[in-house]
Design an enzyme around this catalytic site. Structure first.
Site, PDB file in Angstrom:
ATOM      1  CG  HIS A   5     -87.238 -33.522  48.836  1.00 53.52           C
ATOM      2  ND1 HIS A   5     -87.964 -32.472  49.350  1.00 53.52           N
ATOM      3  CD2 HIS A   5     -86.228 -32.961  48.135  1.00 53.52           C
ATOM      4  CE1 HIS A   5     -87.416 -31.328  48.990  1.00 53.52           C
ATOM      5  NE2 HIS A   5     -86.364 -31.589  48.249  1.00 53.52           N
ATOM      6  CE  LYS A  60     -95.504 -28.117  42.625  1.00 53.51           C
ATOM      7  NZ  LYS A  60     -94.831 -27.217  43.571  1.00 53.51           N
ATOM      8  CB  THR A  61    -102.452 -30.486  47.203  1.00 54.16           C
ATOM      9  OG1 THR A  61    -101.898 -29.489  48.071  1.00 54.16           O
ATOM     10  CG2 THR A  61    -101.711 -31.798  47.423  1.00 54.16           C
ATOM     11  CE  LYS A  95     -91.439 -31.426  38.741  1.00 48.71           C
ATOM     12  NZ  LYS A  95     -90.312 -30.553  39.145  1.00 48.71           N
ATOM     13  NE  ARG A 109     -84.167 -23.445  43.134  1.00 45.77           N
ATOM     14  CZ  ARG A 109     -85.052 -24.410  43.367  1.00 45.77           C
ATOM     15  NH1 ARG A 109     -85.871 -24.291  44.390  1.00 45.77           N
ATOM     16  NH2 ARG A 109     -85.103 -25.480  42.603  1.00 45.77           N
ATOM     17  CG  ASP A 137     -84.929 -32.179  38.144  1.00 47.04           C
ATOM     18  OD1 ASP A 137     -84.306 -33.121  38.683  1.00 47.04           O
ATOM     19  OD2 ASP A 137     -85.679 -31.414  38.774  1.00 47.04           O
ATOM     20  CD  GLN A 179     -75.942 -30.925  41.727  1.00 41.79           C
ATOM     21  OE1 GLN A 179     -76.726 -29.983  41.692  1.00 41.79           O
ATOM     22  NE2 GLN A 179     -76.267 -32.124  41.278  1.00 41.79           N
ATOM     23  CB  THR A 207     -85.566 -24.609  48.902  1.00 39.44           C
ATOM     24  OG1 THR A 207     -86.209 -25.874  48.662  1.00 39.44           O
ATOM     25  CG2 THR A 207     -84.295 -24.541  48.065  1.00 39.44           C
ATOM     26  CG  HIS A 262     -91.290 -31.398  47.968  1.00 36.21           C
ATOM     27  ND1 HIS A 262     -90.910 -32.244  46.946  1.00 36.21           N
ATOM     28  CD2 HIS A 262     -90.520 -30.279  47.830  1.00 36.21           C
ATOM     29  CE1 HIS A 262     -89.979 -31.674  46.216  1.00 36.21           C
ATOM     30  NE2 HIS A 262     -89.711 -30.483  46.731  1.00 36.21           N
ATOM     31  CE  LYS A 276     -88.074 -24.002  41.664  1.00 35.66           C
ATOM     32  NZ  LYS A 276     -89.445 -24.156  42.170  1.00 35.66           N
TER      33      LYS A 276
END
Length: 403
Positions: A48, A230-231, A227, A86, A192, A171, A40, A45, A82
């Site tokens: 992962h 995240k910055t 979570k 997406r 998740d 999947q 995506t 990140h 989400k």
């Protein structure tokens, strides 16, 4: 200690379909397992990264990982977690992103020989004819059962598109395909993904009459359940062009006291016994642990040289500024915080670095403010202070804010 025992002791395992059988497989056989990564973005990140650490750990124990790049499933988009559908990516964008993933994964997993494999599910999903897929695969899925899955339940009120509703089936088919072609017996993923993984386990049982297994891993969250990764600039990327090695280092150097030991367990290869010996440390005693966490993770992602540079830069900031006796310091009270955080504008005013919120906003928007070496550009940025932070205004003004 077996690899299964270590996974449990580090708190990595969230859920399993058959605990006893998975433990026996991982401890006594060479198992082929897979983890899927939807392409995506053009970089992996930190979410992962946890999965790659698990792959590496299991490969070191003698197992064979398959990294599945979702060149097919990314065309649909996973609705999990989400609130909205997406963005739709083109096949060309997805192919580019998958290639970026492949290069980054090779830093962590040995894909030489038959030690591991990278596959793309577009190679088989894009070849399916629609009616053929419905008849051969879709007939095994109950809509009623699918609607009980958390990934769908959370979207039903706001709206779930038909294309997203197909994601779980696709999947699930990936697991069946890899079972047939690679002898893959275990699918792993973040917690998740539990519903999607169960779909694959059930599909293999229904079609092949064979038992395969699923296991999910703890999501990387703070003690409060937020979570991580995240910055202010967005996700914490593994690509140095998107998140610099120093920014990456600083993120981990500044994790909360309540989270540093857990991050050490989940993400590093520091012996678990050594980490457990740190569990009773508090306050300033945890600073060396945070520094070690930051160094270990930066070294794994960006290499020894970049980790050393980031470490030296961070130490210079703290030695030349934070530890200076002449440096002005503002001690904050509990009344200054809301849920353990203080807004950057309020902090600048409180420390006397700006006379008003309006001036503080201008300083932030013009790029004149850094906190612990990381530039702040969002006026709504919230600062968490466990011990102290160093605020830099312009090039020469340093100020310490402490609790």
């Amino acid at each position: 200690m077996t690899v299964f025992e270590e996974l449990k002791r580090r708190g990595l395992i969230a859920q399993m379909t058959h605990e006893d059988k998975i433990e026996e497989l991982l401890n006594n056989e060479k198992v082929t397992f897979y983890i899927g990564f939807d392409a995506t973005a053009d970089s992996l990140h930190v979410g992962h990264f946890l999965q790659l650490v698990v792959m590496k750990r299991l490969q070191m124990a003698g197992h064979r990982p398959i990294a599945l790049l979702g060149t097919g499933t990314t065309l649909v988009g996973d609705p999990t977690g989400k609130t909205d559908m997406r963005p739709m990516l083109t096949k060309e964008q997805i192919a580019h992103n998958a290639e970026c993933f492949r290069r980054q994964m090779s830093k962590f997993v040995d894909f030489s020989g038959d030690n591991a494999k990278i596959v793309k599910n577009g190679d088989w999903l894009c070849e399916f004819k629609y009616l053929e897929f419905l008849r051969d695969v879709g007939k095994f899925f109950s809509v009623n059962k699918m609607l009980t899955a958390e990934c769908f339940k959370s979207r039903l009120e706001k709206g779930l598109s038909f294309i997203e509703f197909n994601y779980m089936i696709m999947q699930s088919y990936d697991f069946l395909h890899l079972y047939r072609t690679e002898g893959c017996k275990v699918e792993l993923g973040g917690d998740d993904q539990w519903s999607n993984i169960l779909g694959g386990v059930d599909l293999v049982r229904r079609v092949e009459g064979e038992e395969v297994y699923g296991m999910t891993f703890t999501l990387l969250t703070t003690k409060e359940g937020k979570k991580m990764g995240k910055t202010e600039k967005g996700a914490l990327w593994l690509d140095p062009e998107k998140t610099t090695p120093y920014e990456f280092f600083q993120y981990w150097r500044n994790v909360g006291d309540d989270d540093v030991i857990n991050c050490m367990k989940l993400l590093t290869f520091v012996p678990i016994e050594e980490i457990e010996s740190m569990e009773n440390l508090t306050g300033a005693e945890l600073n060396p642990v945070k520094e070690r966490l930051a160094f270990e993770l930066t070294r794994m992602v960006h290499g020894e040289d970049e980790a050393q540079k980031a470490l030296e830069t961070a130490r210079q900031v703290f030695s030349s500024a934070a530890n200076s006796e002449d440096m002005p310091t503002t001690v904050l009270t509990e009344d200054d915080f809301e849920n353990g955080e203080i807004g950057i504008l309020a902090l600048l005013v409180k420390c006397g670095l700006a006379p008003s919120n309006g001036e503080a906003r201008r300083l932030v928007q013009q790029g004149g403010i850094s906190v612990d070496g990381e530039k702040v550009a969002d006026p709504k940025y919230m600062v968490k202070i466990d011990d102290f932070v160093v605020i830099k205004k312009g090039k020469k003004v340093f100020h310490k804010a402490s609790k």
